[in-house]
Scaffold this active site. Sequence first.
Site, short mmCIF file in Angstrom:
data_model
loop_
_atom_site.label_atom_id
_atom_site.label_comp_id
_atom_site.label_asym_id
_atom_site.label_seq_id
_atom_site.Cartn_x
_atom_site.Cartn_y
_atom_site.Cartn_z
N GLU A 83 54.48 71.98 35.35
CA GLU A 83 53.74 71.65 36.56
C GLU A 83 54.00 72.62 37.71
O GLU A 83 53.10 72.93 38.48
CB GLU A 83 54.10 70.23 37.04
N ASP A 84 55.24 73.09 37.83
CA ASP A 84 55.64 73.81 39.03
C ASP A 84 55.91 75.30 38.86
O ASP A 84 56.26 75.97 39.84
CB ASP A 84 56.90 73.15 39.61
N HIS A 98 59.45 68.98 31.89
CA HIS A 98 58.06 68.68 32.26
C HIS A 98 57.67 69.24 33.62
O HIS A 98 56.55 69.72 33.79
CB HIS A 98 57.76 67.18 32.14
N ASP A 99 58.59 69.23 34.58
CA ASP A 99 58.27 69.81 35.88
C ASP A 99 58.06 71.32 35.79
O ASP A 99 57.37 71.91 36.61
CB ASP A 99 59.38 69.53 36.90
N ASP A 131 62.33 60.53 35.51
CA ASP A 131 61.72 61.37 36.53
C ASP A 131 61.45 60.59 37.82
O ASP A 131 61.74 61.05 38.92
CB ASP A 131 60.42 61.98 36.00
#
Length: 179
Positions: free
Chosen positions: A58-59, A54-55, A115
């Site tokens: 986002e990143d 998931h990061d 997380d």
Amino acid sequence: MCNFAVHFYTCTQLYTKLWACALLSGTLDCISTSVGHLWVSSSISSPSQSALLHDTVEDTDTTFEEIEENFGKVICSVVAEVTDDKSLRKAQRKRLQVETAPKKSKEAKLVKLADKLYNLRDLQSSPPVGWPEKRVQEYFEWAGQVLRGCVGTNAKLEEEIEKVLATRGVSLKSGEGGE
């Protein structure tokens, strides 16, 4: 077997995040690391894959389409469920996490728990440069609010989170600590 490289994790981040994922799946047999890369095997559990991925959305420049192509609709759905919309202001993203946590799927709640455990431990051991104690405390309090919406999902993770939150006087129990 499908592999997907995640390039932005440091070794310390990998160790901590993999430990949290081990609590989700009970095994790390299908995960290996090599010099700044994480290879996520498609044979580990959906929540574990989603927690690690998931990061990435986002990143990095990774898209949901790439996640779906490499891991399928189920994992992509969980990743999408826990990924913040970076087009929104930070305060709005934080508020939405608190409001939506109780409505998430069980898999998304597992990811949220793992997380936040990772983030809390990371803040405990090495807060970002420039973060005063007050900001760290506010993060712990906000994380407690988010995670209260996930209580009843995974006793092991919740027990570990409770220990970490307690170091700052915050609790997963509604209305206790930080409010």
